[in-house]
Design a protein around this motif. Structure first.
Motif: not given
Length: 142
Positions: A64-65, A122-124
């Protein structure tokens, strides 16, 4: 240091007690033949990476970021400061364990948000984002 004899000799001018420790970390899901095995071992010894459990790293899992930001902050030796705010529109979504890293890297100009000042913790992370982050770190270190 004598690496052939595997010894370290130190001359001291005072009396003290010292210990020599060795910390050798390997992850059971990263075979020694894996292309990143040595780098992961070094980063684990330096407490930059911890893995997903005591003995697993999950080398093929997406990151995740927020996770990527924490790894970079640890690699740079940045200290945690719970009193900082990343000032992103979605700061409330940044996990507690990542807040200080995100804030520090934003203040350094290493990370920015996506559209509308959102970080999307939470974004990849994409390969492009990882490459840009690494380039920003390199530029900071010049």
């Amino acid at each position: 240091m004598n690496s052939s004899a595997i010894t370290v000799t130190v001359t001291l001018q005072h009396l003290s007690k010292y210990g020599v420790l060795e910390f050798n970390k390997r992850f059971s899901d990263v075979p020694v033949t894996h292309w990143a095995a040595r780098a992961l071992q070094v980063l684990a010894v330096k407490h930059v990476v911890y893995g997903v459990s005591v003995d697993l790293f999950a080398p093929n899992a997406p990151i995740t970021r927020a996770e990527m930001t924490v790894l970079i902050a640890r690699a740079l030796g940045l200290k945690d400061d719970a009193n900082v705010n990343a000032e992103f529109a979605d700061s409330k979504d940044i996990p507690v364990w990542a807040k200080s890293s995100v804030a520090a890297l934003k203040q350094m100009g290493i990370i920015q948000g996506r559209e509308q000042n959102r970080f999307y913790p939470q974004a990849n992370a994409t390969r492009a984002e990882a490459a840009k982050l690494i380039l920003e770190v390199i530029n900071q270190l010049k």
